[in-house]
Design a protein around this motif. Structure first.
Motif, PDB file in Angstrom:
ATOM      1  N   VAL A 128      25.632 -31.763 -34.655  1.00  0.00           N
ATOM      2  CA  VAL A 128      25.425 -30.681 -33.686  1.00  0.00           C
ATOM      3  C   VAL A 128      24.484 -31.183 -32.597  1.00  0.00           C
ATOM      4  O   VAL A 128      23.489 -31.842 -32.883  1.00  0.00           O
ATOM      5  CB  VAL A 128      24.926 -29.377 -34.359  1.00  0.00           C
ATOM      6  CG1 VAL A 128      23.590 -29.568 -35.073  1.00  0.00           C
ATOM      7  CG2 VAL A 128      24.778 -28.244 -33.328  1.00  0.00           C
ATOM      8  N   VAL A 129      24.864 -30.918 -31.354  1.00  0.00           N
ATOM      9  CA  VAL A 129      24.063 -31.337 -30.197  1.00  0.00           C
ATOM     10  C   VAL A 129      23.042 -30.240 -29.907  1.00  0.00           C
ATOM     11  O   VAL A 129      23.359 -29.056 -29.980  1.00  0.00           O
ATOM     12  CB  VAL A 129      24.980 -31.585 -28.974  1.00  0.00           C
ATOM     13  CG1 VAL A 129      24.162 -31.955 -27.740  1.00  0.00           C
ATOM     14  CG2 VAL A 129      25.997 -32.682 -29.296  1.00  0.00           C
ATOM     15  N   THR A 130      21.819 -30.661 -29.561  1.00  0.00           N
ATOM     16  CA  THR A 130      20.725 -29.698 -29.368  1.00  0.00           C
ATOM     17  C   THR A 130      19.983 -29.995 -28.062  1.00  0.00           C
ATOM     18  O   THR A 130      20.158 -31.058 -27.468  1.00  0.00           O
ATOM     19  CB  THR A 130      19.719 -29.815 -30.529  1.00  0.00           C
ATOM     20  OG1 THR A 130      19.286 -31.179 -30.620  1.00  0.00           O
ATOM     21  CG2 THR A 130      20.342 -29.394 -31.851  1.00  0.00           C
ATOM     22  N   ALA A 131      19.131 -29.050 -27.662  1.00  0.00           N
ATOM     23  CA  ALA A 131      18.293 -29.251 -26.472  1.00  0.00           C
ATOM     24  C   ALA A 131      17.123 -30.151 -26.867  1.00  0.00           C
ATOM     25  O   ALA A 131      16.016 -29.694 -27.154  1.00  0.00           O
ATOM     26  CB  ALA A 131      17.815 -27.916 -25.931  1.00  0.00           C
ATOM     27  N   GLY A 132      17.387 -31.432 -26.920  1.00  0.00           N
ATOM     28  CA  GLY A 132      16.390 -32.401 -27.355  1.00  0.00           C
ATOM     29  C   GLY A 132      16.179 -32.333 -28.865  1.00  0.00           C
ATOM     30  O   GLY A 132      16.710 -31.453 -29.556  1.00  0.00           O
ATOM     31  N   ALA A 133      15.416 -33.313 -29.351  1.00  0.00           N
ATOM     32  CA  ALA A 133      15.045 -33.276 -30.769  1.00  0.00           C
ATOM     33  C   ALA A 133      14.183 -32.058 -31.045  1.00  0.00           C
ATOM     34  O   ALA A 133      14.178 -31.514 -32.155  1.00  0.00           O
ATOM     35  CB  ALA A 133      14.297 -34.554 -31.132  1.00  0.00           C
TER      36      ALA A 133
ATOM     37  N   LEU B 182      21.384 -25.194 -39.927  1.00  0.00           N
ATOM     38  CA  LEU B 182      20.606 -25.432 -38.701  1.00  0.00           C
ATOM     39  C   LEU B 182      21.232 -24.685 -37.513  1.00  0.00           C
ATOM     40  O   LEU B 182      20.531 -24.067 -36.710  1.00  0.00           O
ATOM     41  CB  LEU B 182      20.545 -26.937 -38.435  1.00  0.00           C
ATOM     42  CG  LEU B 182      19.693 -27.424 -37.270  1.00  0.00           C
ATOM     43  CD1 LEU B 182      19.163 -28.835 -37.559  1.00  0.00           C
ATOM     44  CD2 LEU B 182      20.447 -27.443 -35.949  1.00  0.00           C
ATOM     45  N   THR B 183      22.561 -24.724 -37.457  1.00  0.00           N
ATOM     46  CA  THR B 183      23.264 -24.076 -36.341  1.00  0.00           C
ATOM     47  C   THR B 183      23.075 -22.560 -36.364  1.00  0.00           C
ATOM     48  O   THR B 183      23.097 -21.912 -35.312  1.00  0.00           O
ATOM     49  CB  THR B 183      24.766 -24.440 -36.374  1.00  0.00           C
ATOM     50  OG1 THR B 183      24.868 -25.870 -36.411  1.00  0.00           O
ATOM     51  CG2 THR B 183      25.497 -23.927 -35.158  1.00  0.00           C
ATOM     52  N   ALA B 184      22.846 -22.016 -37.552  1.00  0.00           N
ATOM     53  CA  ALA B 184      22.627 -20.565 -37.657  1.00  0.00           C
ATOM     54  C   ALA B 184      21.444 -20.156 -36.791  1.00  0.00           C
ATOM     55  O   ALA B 184      21.437 -19.079 -36.193  1.00  0.00           O
ATOM     56  CB  ALA B 184      22.398 -20.167 -39.119  1.00  0.00           C
ATOM     57  N   ALA B 185      20.418 -21.015 -36.694  1.00  0.00           N
ATOM     58  CA  ALA B 185      19.290 -20.720 -35.798  1.00  0.00           C
ATOM     59  C   ALA B 185      19.556 -21.249 -34.384  1.00  0.00           C
ATOM     60  O   ALA B 185      19.306 -20.566 -33.396  1.00  0.00           O
ATOM     61  CB  ALA B 185      18.007 -21.345 -36.350  1.00  0.00           C
ATOM     62  N   LYS B 186      20.086 -22.447 -34.299  1.00  0.00           N
ATOM     63  CA  LYS B 186      20.291 -23.088 -32.983  1.00  0.00           C
ATOM     64  C   LYS B 186      21.132 -22.232 -32.036  1.00  0.00           C
ATOM     65  O   LYS B 186      20.840 -22.135 -30.841  1.00  0.00           O
ATOM     66  CB  LYS B 186      20.920 -24.480 -33.199  1.00  0.00           C
ATOM     67  CG  LYS B 186      21.130 -25.312 -31.950  1.00  0.00           C
ATOM     68  CD  LYS B 186      22.536 -25.252 -31.473  1.00  0.00           C
ATOM     69  CE  LYS B 186      22.837 -25.976 -30.200  1.00  0.00           C
ATOM     70  NZ  LYS B 186      21.997 -25.771 -29.056  1.00  0.00           N
ATOM     71  N   GLN B 187      22.159 -21.571 -32.572  1.00  0.00           N
ATOM     72  CA  GLN B 187      23.048 -20.801 -31.708  1.00  0.00           C
ATOM     73  C   GLN B 187      22.318 -19.650 -31.016  1.00  0.00           C
ATOM     74  O   GLN B 187      22.754 -19.172 -29.971  1.00  0.00           O
ATOM     75  CB  GLN B 187      24.234 -20.265 -32.498  1.00  0.00           C
ATOM     76  CG  GLN B 187      23.832 -19.241 -33.539  1.00  0.00           C
ATOM     77  CD  GLN B 187      24.992 -18.772 -34.397  1.00  0.00           C
ATOM     78  OE1 GLN B 187      26.125 -18.746 -33.956  1.00  0.00           O
ATOM     79  NE2 GLN B 187      24.696 -18.406 -35.628  1.00  0.00           N
ATOM     80  N   TRP B 188      21.191 -19.211 -31.627  1.00  0.00           N
ATOM     81  CA  TRP B 188      20.438 -18.101 -31.020  1.00  0.00           C
ATOM     82  C   TRP B 188      19.241 -18.588 -30.206  1.00  0.00           C
ATOM     83  O   TRP B 188      18.492 -17.792 -29.653  1.00  0.00           O
ATOM     84  CB  TRP B 188      19.963 -17.122 -32.096  1.00  0.00           C
ATOM     85  CG  TRP B 188      21.088 -16.633 -32.953  1.00  0.00           C
ATOM     86  CD1 TRP B 188      21.222 -16.762 -34.290  1.00  0.00           C
ATOM     87  CD2 TRP B 188      22.269 -15.929 -32.500  1.00  0.00           C
ATOM     88  NE1 TRP B 188      22.400 -16.220 -34.722  1.00  0.00           N
ATOM     89  CE2 TRP B 188      23.060 -15.693 -33.647  1.00  0.00           C
ATOM     90  CE3 TRP B 188      22.728 -15.489 -31.257  1.00  0.00           C
ATOM     91  CZ2 TRP B 188      24.284 -15.037 -33.578  1.00  0.00           C
ATOM     92  CZ3 TRP B 188      23.950 -14.828 -31.193  1.00  0.00           C
ATOM     93  CH2 TRP B 188      24.701 -14.622 -32.349  1.00  0.00           C
TER      94      TRP B 188
END
Ligand code: PMP
Ligand code: GLN
Length: 392
Positions: A96-101, A259-265
């Motif tokens: 999953v790609v994120t806004a930076g580490a 992790l994506t469960a939080a990242k998406q929000w």
């Protein structure tokens, strides 16, 4: 317009001081000092990668990227993990790609911790870890890496785990000490995690900036660790684009889903036109980070030799952008007082590593110096330090 004097900040944030990196960069700007504080290079990454970003902007890749990241970047991350570490990833479910580490760490912490649960974290720590654990309502259990060697103490790690521990947040290569955890140390982490059924989140943003033939080993490659490890990295350090804030997390599909469960929000998605450019970088620019590591090793040596000429105890980092020194013999109360006096005395800014410790005794006299700067900047900084009176 004046506000009311009441502090409206939520209680869970009030105990967290503003990040020392912004504070020290503002001090450098205000005093016109050389900034060996915040870790960012003063030369950009490869121009073909910038061109790839420009092309993506012009090609109209300017709307939301898919939540998990653009397919070519997920594929490039998977290929990078295979090429360097022999890790086989499914780019559709295990990346999953994120806004930076930084966002990957935040999402990992927020999605793993229930209020009151504990996370074991190496200190000194990258300061966002503390804030994320606080925001999750969790509790941090620091394990201190101590001067002069900053190695992981297996007994301290074991002692930090309690029945309330959910996860370990690891950082290797380690900011600020520059330690690269060796296979023995990683084995201890693996043993503890397996014994207590813990998830391990490993922040590996300095994976390629390693010196003297040391080798970074991702924890997830140890036996039994794949299924319980989330691995985080970023284009910021590897390609000298810290302002792009393109990072990623990899791991088994269930943990990536967590992790994506939080990242998406948090951001949902970020940097659509930069993602294909980072894919290009991962695929075509390995030469850049290989050369960068060699250059940084020379810069480390230059800075460390200069600091040693000042008669400081300097600890030689195995990796990263940073060297740490003990400033006790200058007679300051602590590293903060030393760093606050430094712009006026020498026109140089450094980070009081003290800000990155719970155990104030362990960090009180330690200063972190960034060497990811142009050689002439480092030379000038050393000249200024040698010419200055640094005593309290
Ligand atoms: N983790 C560590 C250990 C770092 O030093 C940094 C540096 N800035 C980050 C995470 C943040 O990475 P990013 O800029 O990709 O958010
Ligand atoms: N990681 C960099 C450092 O440690 C920058 C961090 C930041 O500014 N948040 O200096």
């Amino acid at each position: 317009m004046a506000g009311t004097s009441r502090d409206r900040t939520a209680r869970r944030l009030r105990s967290i001081p503003p990040t020392v990196f912004s504070e020290m960069s503002a001090l450098a700007a205000r005093t016109g000092s050389l900034n060996l504080g915040q870790g960012f290079p003063d030369r950009d990454g490869p121009s073909p990668v910038v061109e790839a970003a420009v092309a993506a902007l012009r090609a109209g890749r300017n709307q939301y990227a898919p939540g998990p990241g653009v397919p070519e970047l997920r594929a490039a991350v998977a290929e990078h993990q295979r090429r360097h570490y022999g890790i086989d990833l499914d780019p559709d479910t295990e990346v999953v790609v994120t806004a930076g580490a930084t966002e990957a760490v935040a999402a990992a912490v927020l999605s793993l911790l229930n209020p009151g649960e504990e996370m074991v974290v190496l200190e000194p720590y990258y300061d966002s870890y503390v804030a994320c654990i606080e925001m999750a309502g969790g509790v941090r259990r620091p394990v201190t890496l101590r001067a002069p060697d900053f190695r992981l103490d297996a007994d301290a790690l074991r002692a930090a785990v309690t029945p309330r521990t959910t996860a370990i947040l690891l950082n290797t290569p380690h900011n600020p000490t520059g330690s690269v955890l060796d296979v023995e140390e990683l084995r201890v982490v693996a043993e503890v995690a397996t014994e207590h059924d813990l998830v391990v989140v490993t922040d590996e943003v300095y994976e390629h900036l390693v010196f003297d033939g040391h080798r970074h080993v991702p924890l997830c490659t140890l036996p039994g660790m794949w299924e319980r490890t989330l691995t985080i990295s970023s284009a910021g350090k590897t390609f000298s684009f810290t302002g792009w804030k393109v990072g990623w997390a990899t791991g088994p599909a269930d943990l990536v889903r967590t992790l994506t469960a939080a990242k998406q929000w948090l951001t949902f998605t970020n940097a659509a036109p930069l993602q294909p450019a980072v894919a290009h970088a991962l695929t075509h620019e390995a030469g850049f980070y290989e050369a960068l590591a060699r250059e940084l090793q020379d810069k480390r040596d230059l800075l460390v030799a200069g600091l040693r000429d000042l008669d400081m105890d300097v600890y030689l980092p195995q990796a990263t952008y940073f060297a740490t020194s003990d400033v006790r013999r200058y007679g300051h109360r602590d590293a903060r007082a030393f760093c606050q006096a430094l712009p006026e005395r020498a026109g140089v800014v450094a980070i009081p590593a003290q800000a990155l410790y719970d155990d104030q005794e362990a960090g009180r006299h330690l200063v972190r110096w960034a060497f990811c700067k142009e050689t002439h900047v480092l030379e000038e900084a050393v000249r200024r330090l040698l010419a200055a009176d640094l005593r309290a």
